[in-house]
Design a protein around this motif. Sequence first.
Motif, short mmCIF file in Angstrom:
data_model
loop_
_atom_site.label_atom_id
_atom_site.label_comp_id
_atom_site.label_asym_id
_atom_site.label_seq_id
_atom_site.Cartn_x
_atom_site.Cartn_y
_atom_site.Cartn_z
N LEU A 173 0.82 -1.22 0.00
CA LEU A 173 0.00 0.00 0.00
C LEU A 173 0.85 1.26 0.00
CD1 LEU A 173 -2.75 -0.97 2.61
CD2 LEU A 173 -2.82 -1.20 0.14
N THR A 174 2.15 1.10 0.23
CA THR A 174 3.02 2.27 0.30
C THR A 174 4.02 2.30 -0.86
OG1 THR A 174 4.57 1.09 1.73
CG2 THR A 174 2.84 2.36 2.82
N GLN A 175 4.65 3.45 -1.03
CA GLN A 175 5.57 3.63 -2.16
C GLN A 175 7.02 3.26 -1.83
OE1 GLN A 175 5.27 7.57 -3.90
NE2 GLN A 175 3.14 7.77 -3.27
N ASN A 176 7.27 2.91 -0.54
CA ASN A 176 8.64 2.66 -0.07
C ASN A 176 9.53 3.89 -0.26
OD1 ASN A 176 8.67 0.25 1.22
ND2 ASN A 176 9.54 -0.93 -0.46
N ASN B 222 -4.40 6.90 -4.46
CA ASN B 222 -5.78 6.42 -4.33
C ASN B 222 -5.97 5.27 -3.34
OD1 ASN B 222 -6.64 8.27 -6.32
ND2 ASN B 222 -6.09 6.83 -7.96
N VAL B 223 -4.98 5.05 -2.48
CA VAL B 223 -5.14 3.98 -1.48
C VAL B 223 -6.32 4.26 -0.56
CG1 VAL B 223 -4.10 3.03 0.63
CG2 VAL B 223 -2.79 3.06 -1.47
N GLN B 224 -6.39 5.49 -0.05
CA GLN B 224 -7.45 5.80 0.92
C GLN B 224 -8.84 5.63 0.33
OE1 GLN B 224 -5.26 9.45 1.77
NE2 GLN B 224 -5.68 9.14 3.93
N ILE B 225 -9.04 6.17 -0.87
CA ILE B 225 -10.37 6.08 -1.48
C ILE B 225 -10.71 4.64 -1.86
CG2 ILE B 225 -9.65 6.53 -3.88
CD1 ILE B 225 -12.18 8.29 -4.10
N THR B 226 -9.69 3.84 -2.22
CA THR B 226 -9.91 2.42 -2.56
C THR B 226 -10.36 1.65 -1.32
OG1 THR B 226 -8.19 2.54 -4.26
CG2 THR B 226 -8.85 0.34 -3.52
N ILE B 227 -9.68 1.85 -0.20
CA ILE B 227 -10.07 1.16 1.03
C ILE B 227 -11.46 1.58 1.47
CG2 ILE B 227 -9.52 0.94 3.51
CD1 ILE B 227 -6.57 1.03 2.76
#
Length: 275
Positions: free
Chosen positions: A3-6, A263-268
């Motif tokens: 979920l993160t970009q590292n 878009n991680v937040q909106i996807t979750i």
Amino acid sequence: GTLTQNEMELKKINLEYMNFTQDNMDDAAELLRQNCSKFDGPLGDSEQNMMKVNEGKKKQFKMKRRRDPEHSVRDFFTALGVCHNVTPAYNNDGELEFQASSPDEVALVKFVVTMGLELIERDEECITLKNTNGVKEKYTVLANFPFSSETKRMGIIVRHEASGKYIFYLKGAEVVIEEKVQANQRTVVKEHCENLSMEGLRTLVICQKIISEEEYEEWKKEYNEAQASLQNREANVQEVIEQLEENMELLGVTGVEDKLQKNVQITIESFRNAG
């Protein structure tokens, strides 16, 4: 996937009695500069501020009182600059790059460089930093305990060549380090980590211990015996390392942001709304 970009970025530093954010990091850099102009290495106040205490069968050093901010800041950044497995290397364009298996470690070392404490050389036997006063600080690596998913921490014993001080640096997860710092500092660790975690930051607790040459030699003998044991070697080695990890002096807690993918937040949120 992840979920993160590292892509790690250090956002906050919480020391025992002071906190630094990106807004006042210049103050930390100034404290570091002041200390480097007076001392060629860490623990500049150790001569007048250390006492020996009995801990079981062994005598150990402890700090007597609350330390001046510049000493705390200097030791904290030195720990970040020394306690890692990062190797500096020059690319084809002559630019300095940092190589390591962990992006967290690279982010911390890069940050220390921006503060004026540069990692310029590193191999299995020696680490060299250049401080803000332009002085090269050499640290002989006496023992190195790499991070693992089981131990959740990393430690290193070094000898600062100019002063002859033996220093044990330790960094790791709150759940592990909390019990290893001095009893009066454990609540501080918990509070700092909780506050940084609530802001979505990854935390790392940094601590140190100054040891005598005699204490180190005695420990090294036990460590070598544990490594040579034929039965339960791994457990024996870990037990000897843990003897050294008692009554550590808390230096501080770092808060690092690992940026989320787009878009991680909106996807979750969408998954949650869909049940």
